[in-house]
Design a protein around this motif. Structure first.
Motif, PDB file in Angstrom:
ATOM      1  N   SER A  77       0.741  -1.241  -0.274  1.00  0.00           N
ATOM      2  CA  SER A  77       0.027   0.207   0.182  1.00  0.00           C
ATOM      3  C   SER A  77       0.987   1.014  -0.023  1.00  0.00           C
ATOM      4  CB  SER A  77      -0.969  -0.010   1.575  1.00  0.00           C
ATOM      5  OG  SER A  77      -0.611   0.039   2.635  1.00  0.00           O
ATOM      6  N   ILE A  78      -0.054   2.597  -0.106  1.00  0.00           N
ATOM      7  CA  ILE A  78       1.372   3.367  -0.146  1.00  0.00           C
ATOM      8  C   ILE A  78       1.511   4.360   0.504  1.00  0.00           C
ATOM      9  CG2 ILE A  78       1.348   5.749  -1.356  1.00  0.00           C
ATOM     10  CD1 ILE A  78       2.434   3.562  -2.762  1.00  0.00           C
ATOM     11  N   GLY A  79       1.962   4.362   1.864  1.00  0.00           N
ATOM     12  CA  GLY A  79       1.781   5.621   2.824  1.00  0.00           C
ATOM     13  C   GLY A  79       1.526   6.709   2.491  1.00  0.00           C
ATOM     14  N   ARG A  80       1.228   7.704   3.511  1.00  0.00           N
ATOM     15  CA  ARG A  80       0.362   9.334   2.767  1.00  0.00           C
ATOM     16  C   ARG A  80       1.399  10.819   4.357  1.00  0.00           C
ATOM     17  NH1 ARG A  80      -0.633   7.868  -1.788  1.00  0.00           N
ATOM     18  NH2 ARG A  80      -2.244   6.972  -1.923  1.00  0.00           N
ATOM     19  N   VAL A  81       0.700  10.306   5.040  1.00  0.00           N
ATOM     20  CA  VAL A  81       1.352  10.955   6.092  1.00  0.00           C
ATOM     21  C   VAL A  81       1.414   9.642   7.162  1.00  0.00           C
ATOM     22  CG1 VAL A  81       0.645  12.867   5.438  1.00  0.00           C
ATOM     23  CG2 VAL A  81      -1.544  11.782   7.169  1.00  0.00           C
ATOM     24  N   VAL A  82       1.813  10.134   8.203  1.00  0.00           N
ATOM     25  CA  VAL A  82       1.993  10.345   9.510  1.00  0.00           C
ATOM     26  C   VAL A  82       2.245  10.654  10.645  1.00  0.00           C
ATOM     27  CG1 VAL A  82       3.434   8.084   8.768  1.00  0.00           C
ATOM     28  CG2 VAL A  82       4.393   9.853   9.425  1.00  0.00           C
ATOM     29  N   PRO A  83       1.739  10.889  11.890  1.00  0.00           N
ATOM     30  CA  PRO A  83       2.243  11.766  12.593  1.00  0.00           C
ATOM     31  C   PRO A  83       3.110  11.618  14.021  1.00  0.00           C
ATOM     32  CG  PRO A  83       0.721   9.462  13.590  1.00  0.00           C
ATOM     33  CD  PRO A  83       1.435   9.857  12.315  1.00  0.00           C
ATOM     34  N   THR A  84       4.099  13.236  13.992  1.00  0.00           N
ATOM     35  CA  THR A  84       4.845  13.040  14.685  1.00  0.00           C
ATOM     36  C   THR A  84       4.497  11.844  16.051  1.00  0.00           C
ATOM     37  OG1 THR A  84       4.407  15.183  15.493  1.00  0.00           O
ATOM     38  CG2 THR A  84       6.215  14.485  14.004  1.00  0.00           C
ATOM     39  N   LEU A  85       5.377  11.676  17.538  1.00  0.00           N
ATOM     40  CA  LEU A  85       4.626  11.817  18.929  1.00  0.00           C
ATOM     41  C   LEU A  85       3.319  12.604  19.660  1.00  0.00           C
ATOM     42  CD1 LEU A  85       7.330   9.864  20.275  1.00  0.00           C
ATOM     43  CD2 LEU A  85       5.604   8.978  19.786  1.00  0.00           C
ATOM     44  N   PRO A  86       3.876  14.104  19.486  1.00  0.00           N
ATOM     45  CA  PRO A  86       2.925  14.708  19.965  1.00  0.00           C
ATOM     46  C   PRO A  86       1.625  14.634  19.399  1.00  0.00           C
ATOM     47  CG  PRO A  86       5.278  15.702  19.773  1.00  0.00           C
ATOM     48  CD  PRO A  86       5.081  14.032  19.304  1.00  0.00           C
ATOM     49  N   VAL A  87       1.456  14.662  18.105  1.00  0.00           N
ATOM     50  CA  VAL A  87       0.607  14.996  17.473  1.00  0.00           C
ATOM     51  C   VAL A  87      -0.060  13.261  17.026  1.00  0.00           C
ATOM     52  CG1 VAL A  87      -0.859  15.106  14.769  1.00  0.00           C
ATOM     53  CG2 VAL A  87       1.013  16.309  15.914  1.00  0.00           C
ATOM     54  N   ASP A  88       0.361  12.198  17.592  1.00  0.00           N
ATOM     55  CA  ASP A  88      -0.496  11.077  17.836  1.00  0.00           C
ATOM     56  C   ASP A  88      -1.058  10.869  19.173  1.00  0.00           C
ATOM     57  OD1 ASP A  88      -0.758   8.034  16.620  1.00  0.00           O
ATOM     58  OD2 ASP A  88       0.609   7.493  18.331  1.00  0.00           O
ATOM     59  N   ALA A  89      -0.702  11.605  20.004  1.00  0.00           N
ATOM     60  CA  ALA A  89      -0.663  11.570  21.295  1.00  0.00           C
ATOM     61  C   ALA A  89      -2.318  12.116  20.916  1.00  0.00           C
ATOM     62  CB  ALA A  89      -0.127  12.415  22.180  1.00  0.00           C
ATOM     63  N   VAL A  90      -2.708  13.541  20.951  1.00  0.00           N
ATOM     64  CA  VAL A  90      -3.940  13.905  20.594  1.00  0.00           C
ATOM     65  C   VAL A  90      -4.744  12.276  19.912  1.00  0.00           C
ATOM     66  CG1 VAL A  90      -5.178  15.707  19.538  1.00  0.00           C
ATOM     67  CG2 VAL A  90      -2.806  16.009  19.829  1.00  0.00           C
ATOM     68  N   TRP A  91      -4.236  12.166  18.822  1.00  0.00           N
ATOM     69  CA  TRP A  91      -5.097  10.956  18.187  1.00  0.00           C
ATOM     70  C   TRP A  91      -5.708   9.644  19.422  1.00  0.00           C
ATOM     71  CZ3 TRP A  91      -3.189   8.842  12.749  1.00  0.00           C
ATOM     72  CH2 TRP A  91      -4.635   8.067  12.122  1.00  0.00           C
ATOM     73  N   HIS A  92      -4.781   9.620  20.307  1.00  0.00           N
ATOM     74  CA  HIS A  92      -5.112   8.281  21.108  1.00  0.00           C
ATOM     75  C   HIS A  92      -5.672   8.754  22.406  1.00  0.00           C
ATOM     76  CE1 HIS A  92      -1.883   4.818  20.419  1.00  0.00           C
ATOM     77  NE2 HIS A  92      -1.109   5.951  19.918  1.00  0.00           N
ATOM     78  N   SER A  93      -5.854  10.208  22.683  1.00  0.00           N
ATOM     79  CA  SER A  93      -7.198  10.686  23.318  1.00  0.00           C
ATOM     80  C   SER A  93      -8.158  10.732  22.865  1.00  0.00           C
ATOM     81  CB  SER A  93      -6.689  12.218  23.685  1.00  0.00           C
ATOM     82  OG  SER A  93      -5.146  11.571  24.766  1.00  0.00           O
TER      83      SER A  93
END
Length: 166
Positions: A77-93
């Protein structure tokens, strides 16, 4: 210009759009409240972090169907965008609060955006962040570089999870 904790760095354009306009004020407020409470951060930090998460969702929505943008992943598959740890922390919350999270996804991407943790060579060598930054800036929304320094990292260990209990 001096950059402070209350003055986010923006895209090259001084007329970058406000990320808060990507969702209704009610949805934005709920996402901020949940993130601030979950991670025990100040409201100012939570607002800035959620703004960047929303720009990330917009970048995802804008690139997910573009076969010329991204990088090939091990599964083909094609990877598009990835979060950094601070942005991923928002995603998890915010994933813990599916009603406002789903509303944000619908308003920005038109459908639910799944969180699929992966760790690729591109994430480890910085290539994925290069793709992501290009996509973030292309949205036209304000990009706060404080949240995008460093490498993208997987929030979960590489490989398939072992649910066997062994």
């Amino acid at each position: 210009m001096t950059v402070t904790a209350h003055e986010p760095t923006t895209t090259a354009s001084t007329t970058a759009l406000d990320p808060r306009t990507l969702v209704t004020s009610e949805v934005f407020g709920k996402l901020v409240d949940y993130f601030a409470a979950d991670r025990h951060v100040t409201r100012v930090y939570a607002e800035r972090a959620v703004e960047q998460f929303l720009v990330f969702l917009k970048a995802h929505a804008d690139t997910v169907g573009n076969e010329d943008f991204g990088m090939l992943l091990p599964d083909g598959s094609i990877g598009r965008v990835v979060p950094t740890l601070p942005v991923d922390a928002v995603w998890h919350s915010v994933l813990q609060h599916t009603v406002p999270y789903n509303a944000a996804c619908e308003q920005i991407a038109g459908s639910f955006v799944h969180h699929i943790p992966i760790l690729t060579e591109g994430m480890m060598d910085g290539t994925a962040v290069t793709f992501t930054l290009a996509a973030l800036h292309a949205t036209g929304y304000r990009v706060d570089m404080e949240f995008w320094h460093g490498e993208a990292e997987s929030c979960c260990p590489p490989g398939e999870p072992d649910f066997t209990g062994k």
